[in-house]
Motif scaffolding. Sequence first.
Motif, PDB file in Angstrom:
ATOM      1  N   GLY A 133       0.827  -1.181   0.000  1.00 46.36           N
ATOM      2  CA  GLY A 133       0.000   0.000   0.000  1.00 46.36           C
ATOM      3  C   GLY A 133       0.872   1.245   0.000  1.00 46.36           C
ATOM      4  N   ALA A 134       0.253   2.416  -0.211  1.00 47.87           N
ATOM      5  CA  ALA A 134       0.998   3.674  -0.290  1.00 47.87           C
ATOM      6  C   ALA A 134       1.422   4.193   1.074  1.00 47.87           C
ATOM      7  CB  ALA A 134       0.175   4.728  -1.026  1.00 47.87           C
ATOM      8  N   GLY A 135       0.831   3.651   2.137  1.00 51.03           N
ATOM      9  CA  GLY A 135       1.242   4.042   3.478  1.00 51.03           C
ATOM     10  C   GLY A 135       0.357   5.089   4.118  1.00 51.03           C
ATOM     11  N   THR A 136       0.417   5.152   5.443  1.00 49.68           N
ATOM     12  CA  THR A 136      -0.227   6.199   6.234  1.00 49.68           C
ATOM     13  C   THR A 136       0.860   6.923   7.011  1.00 49.68           C
ATOM     14  OG1 THR A 136      -2.349   5.069   6.507  1.00 49.68           O
ATOM     15  CG2 THR A 136      -1.757   6.718   8.165  1.00 49.68           C
ATOM     16  N   ARG A 137       0.922   8.246   6.807  1.00 44.12           N
ATOM     17  CA  ARG A 137       1.895   9.049   7.557  1.00 44.12           C
ATOM     18  C   ARG A 137       1.272   9.468   8.879  1.00 44.12           C
ATOM     19  NH1 ARG A 137       2.708  13.841   4.118  1.00 44.12           N
ATOM     20  NH2 ARG A 137       0.778  13.152   3.162  1.00 44.12           N
ATOM     21  N   LEU A 138       1.890   9.057   9.972  1.00 44.74           N
ATOM     22  CA  LEU A 138       1.378   9.358  11.312  1.00 44.74           C
ATOM     23  C   LEU A 138       2.238  10.427  11.960  1.00 44.74           C
ATOM     24  CD1 LEU A 138      -0.477   8.731  13.732  1.00 44.74           C
ATOM     25  CD2 LEU A 138       1.199   7.004  14.430  1.00 44.74           C
ATOM     26  N   PHE A 139       1.580  11.460  12.472  1.00 41.88           N
ATOM     27  CA  PHE A 139       2.263  12.529  13.213  1.00 41.88           C
ATOM     28  C   PHE A 139       1.674  12.558  14.614  1.00 41.88           C
ATOM     29  CE2 PHE A 139       4.147  14.297   9.404  1.00 41.88           C
ATOM     30  CZ  PHE A 139       3.216  14.021   8.398  1.00 41.88           C
ATOM     31  N   VAL A 140       2.509  12.417  15.616  1.00 41.75           N
ATOM     32  CA  VAL A 140       2.058  12.476  17.004  1.00 41.75           C
ATOM     33  C   VAL A 140       2.700  13.683  17.662  1.00 41.75           C
ATOM     34  CG1 VAL A 140       1.876  11.283  19.196  1.00 41.75           C
ATOM     35  CG2 VAL A 140       1.844   9.973  17.067  1.00 41.75           C
ATOM     36  N   GLY A 171       2.989   8.807  -2.960  1.00 42.59           N
ATOM     37  CA  GLY A 171       1.604   8.441  -3.249  1.00 42.59           C
ATOM     38  C   GLY A 171       1.423   7.037  -3.797  1.00 42.59           C
ATOM     39  N   LEU A 172       2.519   6.363  -4.042  1.00 43.98           N
ATOM     40  CA  LEU A 172       2.449   4.994  -4.552  1.00 43.98           C
ATOM     41  C   LEU A 172       3.127   4.052  -3.565  1.00 43.98           C
ATOM     42  CD1 LEU A 172       3.433   5.571  -8.288  1.00 43.98           C
ATOM     43  CD2 LEU A 172       1.121   5.327  -7.341  1.00 43.98           C
ATOM     44  N   GLY A 173       2.689   2.807  -3.582  1.00 50.00           N
ATOM     45  CA  GLY A 173       3.370   1.816  -2.759  1.00 50.00           C
ATOM     46  C   GLY A 173       4.693   1.419  -3.372  1.00 50.00           C
ATOM     47  N   LEU A 174       5.512   0.733  -2.622  1.00 45.70           N
ATOM     48  CA  LEU A 174       6.750   0.181  -3.161  1.00 45.70           C
ATOM     49  C   LEU A 174       6.410  -0.724  -4.343  1.00 45.70           C
ATOM     50  CD1 LEU A 174       8.302  -0.682   0.271  1.00 45.70           C
ATOM     51  CD2 LEU A 174       9.488   0.647  -1.466  1.00 45.70           C
ATOM     52  N   ARG A 175       7.135  -0.554  -5.429  1.00 46.43           N
ATOM     53  CA  ARG A 175       6.886  -1.367  -6.620  1.00 46.43           C
ATOM     54  C   ARG A 175       8.142  -2.158  -6.965  1.00 46.43           C
ATOM     55  NH1 ARG A 175       4.812   2.662 -11.093  1.00 46.43           N
ATOM     56  NH2 ARG A 175       6.344   4.028 -10.085  1.00 46.43           N
ATOM     57  N   LEU A 176       7.957  -3.444  -7.211  1.00 43.88           N
ATOM     58  CA  LEU A 176       9.068  -4.349  -7.464  1.00 43.88           C
ATOM     59  C   LEU A 176       9.610  -4.162  -8.884  1.00 43.88           C
ATOM     60  CD1 LEU A 176      10.724  -6.729  -6.283  1.00 43.88           C
ATOM     61  CD2 LEU A 176       9.038  -8.255  -7.340  1.00 43.88           C
ATOM     62  N   ILE A 177      10.916  -3.963  -8.981  1.00 44.70           N
ATOM     63  CA  ILE A 177      11.560  -3.763 -10.288  1.00 44.70           C
ATOM     64  C   ILE A 177      12.083  -5.105 -10.816  1.00 44.70           C
ATOM     65  CG2 ILE A 177      13.364  -2.529 -11.544  1.00 44.70           C
ATOM     66  CD1 ILE A 177      13.347  -0.469  -9.241  1.00 44.70           C
ATOM     67  N   HIS A 178      12.974  -5.696 -10.054  1.00 44.61           N
ATOM     68  CA  HIS A 178      13.554  -7.007 -10.375  1.00 44.61           C
ATOM     69  C   HIS A 178      13.790  -7.760  -9.071  1.00 44.61           C
ATOM     70  CE1 HIS A 178      14.379  -6.673 -14.702  1.00 44.61           C
ATOM     71  NE2 HIS A 178      14.848  -5.465 -14.501  1.00 44.61           N
ATOM     72  N   TYR A 179      13.919  -9.068  -9.196  1.00 43.63           N
ATOM     73  CA  TYR A 179      14.230  -9.882  -8.033  1.00 43.63           C
ATOM     74  C   TYR A 179      15.179 -11.000  -8.442  1.00 43.63           C
ATOM     75  CZ  TYR A 179      10.907 -13.226  -9.983  1.00 43.63           C
ATOM     76  OH  TYR A 179      10.263 -14.106 -10.811  1.00 43.63           O
ATOM     77  N   SER A 180      15.729 -11.648  -7.409  1.00 47.38           N
ATOM     78  CA  SER A 180      16.603 -12.797  -7.637  1.00 47.38           C
ATOM     79  C   SER A 180      16.320 -13.816  -6.547  1.00 47.38           C
ATOM     80  CB  SER A 180      18.073 -12.379  -7.583  1.00 47.38           C
ATOM     81  OG  SER A 180      18.916 -13.509  -7.551  1.00 47.38           O
ATOM     82  N   ASN A 181      15.938 -15.012  -6.930  1.00 48.71           N
ATOM     83  CA  ASN A 181      15.627 -16.052  -5.945  1.00 48.71           C
ATOM     84  C   ASN A 181      16.894 -16.640  -5.330  1.00 48.71           C
ATOM     85  OD1 ASN A 181      12.860 -15.836  -6.302  1.00 48.71           O
ATOM     86  ND2 ASN A 181      12.857 -17.290  -7.992  1.00 48.71           N
ATOM     87  N   THR A 182      17.955 -16.678  -6.112  1.00 46.96           N
ATOM     88  CA  THR A 182      19.210 -17.235  -5.647  1.00 46.96           C
ATOM     89  C   THR A 182      20.314 -16.776  -6.598  1.00 46.96           C
ATOM     90  OG1 THR A 182      20.294 -19.285  -4.929  1.00 46.96           O
ATOM     91  CG2 THR A 182      19.022 -19.373  -6.956  1.00 46.96           C
ATOM     92  N   ALA A 183      21.539 -16.899  -6.172  1.00 46.05           N
ATOM     93  CA  ALA A 183      22.666 -16.483  -7.018  1.00 46.05           C
ATOM     94  C   ALA A 183      22.585 -17.167  -8.373  1.00 46.05           C
ATOM     95  CB  ALA A 183      23.984 -16.808  -6.329  1.00 46.05           C
ATOM     96  N   GLY A 184      22.757 -16.359  -9.423  1.00 48.74           N
ATOM     97  CA  GLY A 184      22.729 -16.885 -10.781  1.00 48.74           C
ATOM     98  C   GLY A 184      21.392 -16.791 -11.477  1.00 48.74           C
ATOM     99  N   THR A 185      20.341 -16.403 -10.736  1.00 50.50           N
ATOM    100  CA  THR A 185      19.011 -16.279 -11.329  1.00 50.50           C
ATOM    101  C   THR A 185      18.423 -14.907 -11.045  1.00 50.50           C
ATOM    102  OG1 THR A 185      17.764 -17.064  -9.420  1.00 50.50           O
ATOM    103  CG2 THR A 185      18.617 -18.734 -10.921  1.00 50.50           C
ATOM    104  N   THR A 186      17.681 -14.375 -12.006  1.00 49.54           N
ATOM    105  CA  THR A 186      16.981 -13.108 -11.818  1.00 49.54           C
ATOM    106  C   THR A 186      15.616 -13.195 -12.474  1.00 49.54           C
ATOM    107  OG1 THR A 186      17.873 -12.113 -13.838  1.00 49.54           O
ATOM    108  CG2 THR A 186      19.126 -11.770 -11.795  1.00 49.54           C
ATOM    109  N   GLY A 187      14.721 -12.284 -12.082  1.00 45.82           N
ATOM    110  CA  GLY A 187      13.395 -12.248 -12.657  1.00 45.82           C
ATOM    111  C   GLY A 187      12.856 -10.836 -12.698  1.00 45.82           C
ATOM    112  N   LYS A 188      11.872 -10.600 -13.546  1.00 46.67           N
ATOM    113  CA  LYS A 188      11.277  -9.274 -13.692  1.00 46.67           C
ATOM    114  C   LYS A 188      10.139  -9.088 -12.697  1.00 46.67           C
ATOM    115  CE  LYS A 188      12.343  -8.749 -18.603  1.00 46.67           C
ATOM    116  NZ  LYS A 188      11.788  -8.517 -19.974  1.00 46.67           N
ATOM    117  N   GLY A 189      10.068  -7.884 -12.166  1.00 48.84           N
ATOM    118  CA  GLY A 189       8.978  -7.532 -11.282  1.00 48.84           C
ATOM    119  C   GLY A 189       7.895  -6.776 -12.012  1.00 48.84           C
ATOM    120  N   GLU A 190       7.275  -5.851 -11.299  1.00 47.56           N
ATOM    121  CA  GLU A 190       6.139  -5.100 -11.826  1.00 47.56           C
ATOM    122  C   GLU A 190       6.555  -4.014 -12.808  1.00 47.56           C
ATOM    123  OE1 GLU A 190       4.080  -3.228  -8.625  1.00 47.56           O
ATOM    124  OE2 GLU A 190       2.601  -2.233  -9.892  1.00 47.56           O
ATOM    125  N   VAL A 191       7.711  -3.355 -12.574  1.00 47.25           N
ATOM    126  CA  VAL A 191       8.150  -2.223 -13.395  1.00 47.25           C
ATOM    127  C   VAL A 191       9.606  -2.397 -13.842  1.00 47.25           C
ATOM    128  CG1 VAL A 191       6.499  -0.516 -12.544  1.00 47.25           C
ATOM    129  CG2 VAL A 191       8.586  -0.954 -11.241  1.00 47.25           C
TER     130      VAL A 191
END
Lengths: 111, 116
Positions: free
Chosen positions: A102-109, B40-60
């Motif tokens: 999610g984008a998060g909730t910023r909390l200010f106390v 305003g956006l959540g964390l978005r996955l770019i790339h990942y790696s399950n183990t050394a020698g392997t990689t995969g594509k994420g969301e962006v």
Amino acid sequence: EDQVTQSPEALRLQEGESSSLNCSYTVSGLRGLFWYRQDPGKGPEFLFTLYSAGEEKEKERLKATLTKKESFLHITAPKPEDSATYLCAVQTYTGGFKTIFGAGTRLFVKA
Amino acid sequence: IAGITQAPTSQILAAGRRMTLRCTQDMRHNAMYWYRQDLGLGLRLIHYSNTAGTTGKGEVPDGYSVSRANTDDFPLTLASAVPSQTSVYFCASTPGAEAYFQETQYFGPGTRLLVL
């Protein structure tokens, strides 16, 4: 489409004023829900993992609960040091694990 | 050190330049991830790696590439930076590989990138 929505975007509390943060989700194949705390300029730090509806977990002034559609992070008698952004993340499994933040909730106390 | 380190802490980059963001973990975790975080956006996955020698594509994944030559290092390369890649980049890791239930993700401190 899998979706995670946090509300409110920002929350301002007085010290000692309890409240709740909401994380609602629409996903298929829920495997777990995570709460993280993120301080300004730092990476997210793990707080809780919830796996099934009805589960609750507590840590100091924080308590996380989970239903089939949403999770709440309850903050009891907050202190200024609780000010941070709280992130919710949902993990699903549909042919492979996927984590949606999610984008998060910023909390200010305020003291 | 303990955990994940990222370098540089911040960078201003001219559009069209090549840039590599470094990530190193000392926890011997199998899986590693690169996320971008935008306001305003959540964390978005770019790339990942399950183990050394392997990689995969994420969301962006477009405009980014990764490699995983060993367990500890997971660099992220922007071949030709564009302004839309201005963001905060976080590296993360988990103990297990993708085939197993992913427990807590451990995050690095982030790299703040501004592309002009």
